[in-house]
Design an enzyme around this catalytic site. Structure first.
Site, PDB file in Angstrom:
ATOM      1  N   GLU A  56       0.821  -1.205   0.000  1.00 50.28           N
ATOM      2  CA  GLU A  56       0.000   0.000   0.000  1.00 50.28           C
ATOM      3  C   GLU A  56       0.860   1.263   0.000  1.00 50.28           C
ATOM      4  OE1 GLU A  56      -2.180  -3.117   2.558  1.00 50.28           O
ATOM      5  OE2 GLU A  56      -0.119  -2.563   2.028  1.00 50.28           O
ATOM      6  N   ASP A 207      24.941 -37.278  -2.706  1.00 49.42           N
ATOM      7  CA  ASP A 207      24.905 -36.352  -3.846  1.00 49.42           C
ATOM      8  C   ASP A 207      25.756 -35.102  -3.637  1.00 49.42           C
ATOM      9  OD1 ASP A 207      23.110 -38.132  -4.912  1.00 49.42           O
ATOM     10  OD2 ASP A 207      21.329 -36.927  -4.465  1.00 49.42           O
ATOM     11  N   GLU A 290      13.749 -31.555  -0.679  1.00 50.69           N
ATOM     12  CA  GLU A 290      14.418 -32.359  -1.709  1.00 50.69           C
ATOM     13  C   GLU A 290      15.295 -33.362  -0.975  1.00 50.69           C
ATOM     14  OE1 GLU A 290      16.180 -30.625  -5.150  1.00 50.69           O
ATOM     15  OE2 GLU A 290      14.805 -28.900  -5.161  1.00 50.69           O
TER      16      GLU A 290
END
Length: 357
Positions: A56, A207, A290
């Protein structure tokens, strides 16, 4: 019943709010459009970073920069104007002081410090108010903020890349790459939405991911969160490197040098529900998961997943890692049921989104 022109201007405000994704956390994504009595947009804006001006105020500043007079104008805002002093003054006071005639809000603010008080103060000041136009779209845009305000924890979205036969990796853990570049980039857009990205120590070991946002532009990096019950993470893990902060939840002793929170649960595991509550207290609205099949299974078994985000590749892998390690069922009537939100092709892959019934 709202006139059609109201819908047009509220959609413009929603588009502004959407452009604030990745910027406003822990505040909601809000857009505002100010329209004069000739139907002309004379000011617009969206919420800035935490501590910065809200939508606003940005719209009022834009109108002032254009030399426009906002007295008698209508403000279309995607969330009820705030009525409390936080890091910034109340937006409803700014709208009252500006002399607006009308304020149309998409949805009431779920924050207990507001929760209708902003609209009430506007009405008491003689401003015409309405609420409910495109409410579901606005709520969806801020689904994490609503979750944190109403449940005390973030909205949990679990991302999985899988083959047609539901495998996320080969039996030895190799998974790069099941999906193609377009799907991976799309996944980073969802990372950008999140206040935090969560994974488990198994994924970190196998990973060595970075788990940052790098395939799309972002004004800030989400907090990276690791579930590591025995605190086995290597100091050389890539996830501990910049950019972005890292938080580890453990059931074991603390380690100096990284922020570790001990939340022991049954079986010397991390209490996942307590971890989500802690993330809620830290202002995390959306949590992007993940992780590997074990942590996925734990989150699903405990009913902590609000949305599945699955990228399915048109390939068959055969024996390999499953989507989630779930226990056997006595019958199909015991299966957890989900409903589809959308099914969208992304390059050669297919993006599936589902939420529990």
């Amino acid at each position: 019943m709202h006139p059609p022109v109201d819908t047009v201007f509220m959609r413009r405000a929603l588009a502004l709010a959407e452009s604030a994704i990745g910027l406003t956390e822990p505040n909601p994504r809000v857009g505002c459009v100010i329209v004069n009595d000739q139907g002309e947009v004379i000011g617009s804006g969206h919420t800035q970073q935490a501590g910065g001006p809200h939508a606003e105020v940005m719209a009022l500043r834009d109108a002032a920069a254009r030399g426009a007079d906002v007295r008698g104008a209508t403000a279309y805002v995607t969330l009820e104007p705030c009525s409390h002093h936080g890091r910034t003054p109340p937006c409803c006071d700014a709208l009252i002081a500006a002399g607006l005639k009308r304020v149309a809000a998409a949805v009431q603010d779920p924050n207990p410090q507001v929760a209708g008080q902003g609209l009430s103060r506007l009405a008491c000041a003689g401003i015409e108010v309405s609420c409910g136009l495109l409410a579901e779209e606005s709520r969806e845009l801020n689904i994490g903020f609503f979750s944190r305000m109403q449940r005390g924890r973030p909205f949990v979205r679990m991302k999985i890349a899988a083959s047609l036969d539901g495998r996320t990796a080969l039996s030895d853990g190799r998974s790069q790459w099941i999906t193609q570049e377009a799907a991976r980039r799309d996944g980073h857009l969802f990372r950008k939405r999140a206040g935090a990205i969560l994974t488990g120590i198994g994924t970190v070991r196998e990973d060595d991911p970075r788990l940052d946002v790098r395939l799309v532009e972002t004004p800030r990096q989400p907090l990276r969160v690791i579930i590591d019950s025995r605190l086995e993470i290597s100091p050389s893990a890539r996830i501990l490197q910049p950019p972005g902060d890292v938080l580890v939840y453990s059931a074991g002793p603390l380690r100096a040098g990284i922020e570790v929170v001990a939340l022991p649960g049954p079986g010397a595991k991390v209490d996942l529900g307590a971890a989500l509550a802690d993330l809620g207290r830290r202002g995390i609205n959306e949590l992007h998961v993940e992780a590997g099949h074990r942590l996925n299974g734990s989150l699903l078994r405990e009913g902590l997943v609000d949305e599945l985000l699955i990228y399915m590749a048109p390939m068959l892998i055969g024996p390999g890692r499953e989507l989630a390690a779930l226990p056997p069922l006595p019958g199909l009537d015991q299966a957890s049921r989900w409903q589809w939100l959308d099914m969208t092709p992304v390059g050669p892959d297919l993006r599936l989104r589902a939420r529990p019934l």
